[in-house]
Design a protein around this motif. Sequence first.
Motif, PDB file in Angstrom:
ATOM      1  N   UNK A   1      -9.565   7.523 -11.074  1.00 38.16           N
ATOM      2  CA  UNK A   1      -8.678   8.544 -11.622  1.00 38.16           C
ATOM      3  C   UNK A   1      -8.060   8.124 -12.948  1.00 38.16           C
ATOM      4  N   UNK A   2      -7.945   6.823 -13.167  1.00 43.10           N
ATOM      5  CA  UNK A   2      -7.427   6.329 -14.443  1.00 43.10           C
ATOM      6  C   UNK A   2      -8.566   5.869 -15.354  1.00 43.10           C
ATOM      7  N   UNK A   3      -9.786   6.252 -14.981  1.00 45.56           N
ATOM      8  CA  UNK A   3     -10.983   6.055 -15.795  1.00 45.56           C
ATOM      9  C   UNK A   3     -11.346   4.583 -15.979  1.00 45.56           C
ATOM     10  N   UNK A   4     -10.964   3.751 -15.025  1.00 46.00           N
ATOM     11  CA  UNK A   4     -11.388   2.348 -15.024  1.00 46.00           C
ATOM     12  C   UNK A   4     -12.630   2.231 -14.147  1.00 46.00           C
ATOM     13  N   UNK A   5     -13.691   2.918 -14.564  1.00 44.02           N
ATOM     14  CA  UNK A   5     -14.887   3.044 -13.722  1.00 44.02           C
ATOM     15  C   UNK A   5     -15.600   1.715 -13.517  1.00 44.02           C
ATOM     16  N   UNK A   6     -15.583   0.862 -14.553  1.00 40.50           N
ATOM     17  CA  UNK A   6     -16.289  -0.420 -14.430  1.00 40.50           C
ATOM     18  C   UNK A   6     -15.650  -1.332 -13.398  1.00 40.50           C
ATOM     19  N   UNK A   7     -14.356  -1.189 -13.166  1.00 42.10           N
ATOM     20  CA  UNK A   7     -13.689  -1.980 -12.130  1.00 42.10           C
ATOM     21  C   UNK A   7     -13.827  -1.331 -10.762  1.00 42.10           C
ATOM     22  N   UNK A   8     -13.961  -0.014 -10.741  1.00 43.08           N
ATOM     23  CA  UNK A   8     -14.043   0.700  -9.467  1.00 43.08           C
ATOM     24  C   UNK A   8     -15.386   0.498  -8.771  1.00 43.08           C
ATOM     25  N   UNK A   9     -16.468   0.469  -9.530  1.00 40.38           N
ATOM     26  CA  UNK A   9     -17.794   0.439  -8.902  1.00 40.38           C
ATOM     27  C   UNK A   9     -18.041  -0.799  -8.043  1.00 40.38           C
ATOM     28  N   UNK A  10     -17.655  -2.019  -8.467  1.00 42.46           N
ATOM     29  CA  UNK A  10     -17.861  -3.166  -7.571  1.00 42.46           C
ATOM     30  C   UNK A  10     -17.064  -3.052  -6.278  1.00 42.46           C
ATOM     31  N   UNK A  11     -15.870  -2.489  -6.365  1.00 44.73           N
ATOM     32  CA  UNK A  11     -15.064  -2.292  -5.162  1.00 44.73           C
ATOM     33  C   UNK A  11     -15.753  -1.339  -4.206  1.00 44.73           C
ATOM     34  N   UNK A  12     -16.315  -0.278  -4.751  1.00 44.28           N
ATOM     35  CA  UNK A  12     -17.008   0.697  -3.912  1.00 44.28           C
ATOM     36  C   UNK A  12     -18.245   0.076  -3.270  1.00 44.28           C
ATOM     37  N   UNK A  13     -18.988  -0.700  -4.040  1.00 43.60           N
ATOM     38  CA  UNK A  13     -20.182  -1.362  -3.492  1.00 43.60           C
ATOM     39  C   UNK A  13     -19.785  -2.320  -2.373  1.00 43.60           C
ATOM     40  N   UNK A  14     -18.706  -3.069  -2.580  1.00 43.23           N
ATOM     41  CA  UNK A  14     -18.241  -3.989  -1.540  1.00 43.23           C
ATOM     42  C   UNK A  14     -17.783  -3.235  -0.303  1.00 43.23           C
ATOM     43  N   UNK A  15     -17.124  -2.108  -0.503  1.00 40.60           N
ATOM     44  CA  UNK A  15     -16.667  -1.295   0.630  1.00 40.60           C
ATOM     45  C   UNK A  15     -17.846  -0.766   1.429  1.00 40.60           C
TER      46      UNK A  15
ATOM     47  N   UNK B   1       0.828  -1.202   0.000  1.00 38.01           N
ATOM     48  CA  UNK B   1       0.000   0.000   0.000  1.00 38.01           C
ATOM     49  C   UNK B   1       0.867   1.258   0.000  1.00 38.01           C
ATOM     50  N   UNK B   2       1.891   1.276   0.841  1.00 43.21           N
ATOM     51  CA  UNK B   2       2.784   2.439   0.897  1.00 43.21           C
ATOM     52  C   UNK B   2       3.565   2.611  -0.403  1.00 43.21           C
ATOM     53  N   UNK B   3       3.946   1.505  -1.015  1.00 38.48           N
ATOM     54  CA  UNK B   3       4.597   1.576  -2.319  1.00 38.48           C
ATOM     55  C   UNK B   3       3.643   2.202  -3.335  1.00 38.48           C
ATOM     56  N   UNK B   4       2.384   1.790  -3.294  1.00 39.19           N
ATOM     57  CA  UNK B   4       1.395   2.328  -4.237  1.00 39.19           C
ATOM     58  C   UNK B   4       1.238   3.842  -4.082  1.00 39.19           C
ATOM     59  N   UNK B   5       1.174   4.311  -2.841  1.00 40.51           N
ATOM     60  CA  UNK B   5       1.004   5.757  -2.642  1.00 40.51           C
ATOM     61  C   UNK B   5       2.220   6.523  -3.152  1.00 40.51           C
ATOM     62  N   UNK B   6       3.416   5.947  -2.975  1.00 40.02           N
ATOM     63  CA  UNK B   6       4.621   6.602  -3.482  1.00 40.02           C
ATOM     64  C   UNK B   6       4.642   6.589  -5.007  1.00 40.02           C
ATOM     65  N   UNK B   7       4.269   5.475  -5.614  1.00 43.25           N
ATOM     66  CA  UNK B   7       4.232   5.388  -7.073  1.00 43.25           C
ATOM     67  C   UNK B   7       3.215   6.362  -7.650  1.00 43.25           C
ATOM     68  N   UNK B   8       2.087   6.485  -6.995  1.00 40.55           N
ATOM     69  CA  UNK B   8       1.072   7.427  -7.460  1.00 40.55           C
ATOM     70  C   UNK B   8       1.593   8.860  -7.382  1.00 40.55           C
ATOM     71  N   UNK B   9       2.299   9.143  -6.311  1.00 45.58           N
ATOM     72  CA  UNK B   9       2.860  10.484  -6.155  1.00 45.58           C
ATOM     73  C   UNK B   9       3.904  10.762  -7.236  1.00 45.58           C
TER      74      UNK B   9
ATOM     75  N   UNK C   1       1.128   5.692 -12.596  1.00 44.83           N
ATOM     76  CA  UNK C   1      -0.221   5.303 -12.212  1.00 44.83           C
ATOM     77  C   UNK C   1      -0.516   3.825 -12.440  1.00 44.83           C
ATOM     78  N   UNK C   2      -0.035   3.276 -13.526  1.00 46.66           N
ATOM     79  CA  UNK C   2      -0.283   1.844 -13.776  1.00 46.66           C
ATOM     80  C   UNK C   2       0.396   0.991 -12.706  1.00 46.66           C
ATOM     81  N   UNK C   3       1.627   1.323 -12.364  1.00 48.49           N
ATOM     82  CA  UNK C   3       2.342   0.579 -11.324  1.00 48.49           C
ATOM     83  C   UNK C   3       1.676   0.780  -9.969  1.00 48.49           C
ATOM     84  N   UNK C   4       1.211   1.994  -9.709  1.00 43.80           N
ATOM     85  CA  UNK C   4       0.540   2.277  -8.437  1.00 43.80           C
ATOM     86  C   UNK C   4      -0.722   1.438  -8.302  1.00 43.80           C
ATOM     87  N   UNK C   5      -1.494   1.359  -9.383  1.00 40.39           N
ATOM     88  CA  UNK C   5      -2.735   0.574  -9.340  1.00 40.39           C
ATOM     89  C   UNK C   5      -2.440  -0.895  -9.090  1.00 40.39           C
ATOM     90  N   UNK C   6      -1.384  -1.408  -9.704  1.00 45.69           N
ATOM     91  CA  UNK C   6      -1.000  -2.807  -9.478  1.00 45.69           C
ATOM     92  C   UNK C   6      -0.618  -3.042  -8.018  1.00 45.69           C
TER      93      UNK C   6
END
Length: 316
Positions: free
Chosen positions: A117-131, A75-83, A87-92
Motif C-alpha cells: 500500500x505504500x508502494x514498497x513492492x520490492x520489500x513486500x515480495x520476499x515476505x509474501x514468498x516466505x509466507x 501488531x495492534x499498535x500498527x493496525x491503530x496507526x494505520x487506521x 503509515x510510516x509508523x504503522x509499517x515500523x
Amino acid sequence: RSPDLHALWGDACMGEERFDQAVKAYRAGQSLRPNEPEWMARLGAALQQAGQVDEAIEWQRRLIEQAPDDATAHFNLATALKRAHLFAEATSAYRRAVELAPGDVAMKMSLATALIETEAFDEATPLLEASLEMDPGAAIDIHHALTYAHKKLGNGDASVRSAKALRELVPGSLEAVTALSAAETGAGRYADALDTIEMGLKRDPASRHLLSDKAIVLNALGRKSEAAAVFDAQRLIQIYDIDAPVRFADINQFNEALINHIEGHPNLDFSGISLSCHEGGTSGEIFVEPLGPVADLAAAIRSCAQTYQTNLDDCR
C-alpha cells in the motif's frame, strides 16, 4: 467492583459489536487493575473498534512500555496507526511485530500489505514468498498480492506465474481471470491476455474490468476500430449542465453549499494510500442523512441519468 465481571461484560459487548459499551466495561476493569497489560490490551482494542483511534494508540503504546516484547501489542499498535493514516509508523510497528513473532504468517501478511500500500513492492515480495512457504493454506491471498506487486515492479513473468497459480487455486473465480488478464497485459502478452479476457467475458459479458482490459489490449495490438467498439469515449461520455435548484440564487451558491456539506460530512476521510485520490479527501456514501443540498444533487443526477439512458437507446 469485580474485574472478572467487567471483563465478561466487555467481552460480550465486543462479541456483539457494541464497542462503546465495551470501552466502558474495560475502563472500569482497567481502573481496578491499572498496571496490568491485559487490561491495557483490552481497552486499546475496544477503543480502536469504537473509532477512538488516537486514544487506542495511546493505550497500545502504554502497553508496549509494560511489555516491550509482546508481538501482539506491536501488531495492534500498527493496525491503530494505520487506521490513523500514520503509515510510516504503522509499517515500523508491523516490522517489530514480525521480528518478535517471525513464524506468524498473519503478521507477515499484514506487513506485506502495508508495504504494498505504500508502494514498497520490492520489500513486500520476499515476505509474501516466505509466507507462501510457511502457510500454503494462505496461497490464494498471497498469490493475489504477488500478482499485483510483481506487476507494479515490472516483473511481468513473475506476475503472470502468480496469476496462473491463483487461477488454478480458484478455477471458477472471475476475479482470478481478471487478475490474469491484467498480469498478461502488464507483461505485454497481449494475445494471451485477449484469450483470457474472452474466456472471462463468456462468464460475465458486462465485466467492466475485462472490457476495459480488452480495449487496452486491442489498441496495443493495433486493432483500433475493434477497441473503439468496446469503448468509444466520444459516444459513451456525455456532459450535462444542471440548473441551480430553486432554493439557491445561482449555481455558484449551490456549489458552495455542496462543498460545505461534504467537507463537514462524517464519511469524509483522508485519501489514504493506493487510491486514485492522492493527498486529498474522499468520502464514503454521501447520499445518507443528513442529506442537505445533496438531495438536490441526487435529483439532478437521476434526471441526467435518465436522459443519458434515453440517448444511448437512440444510438443502438
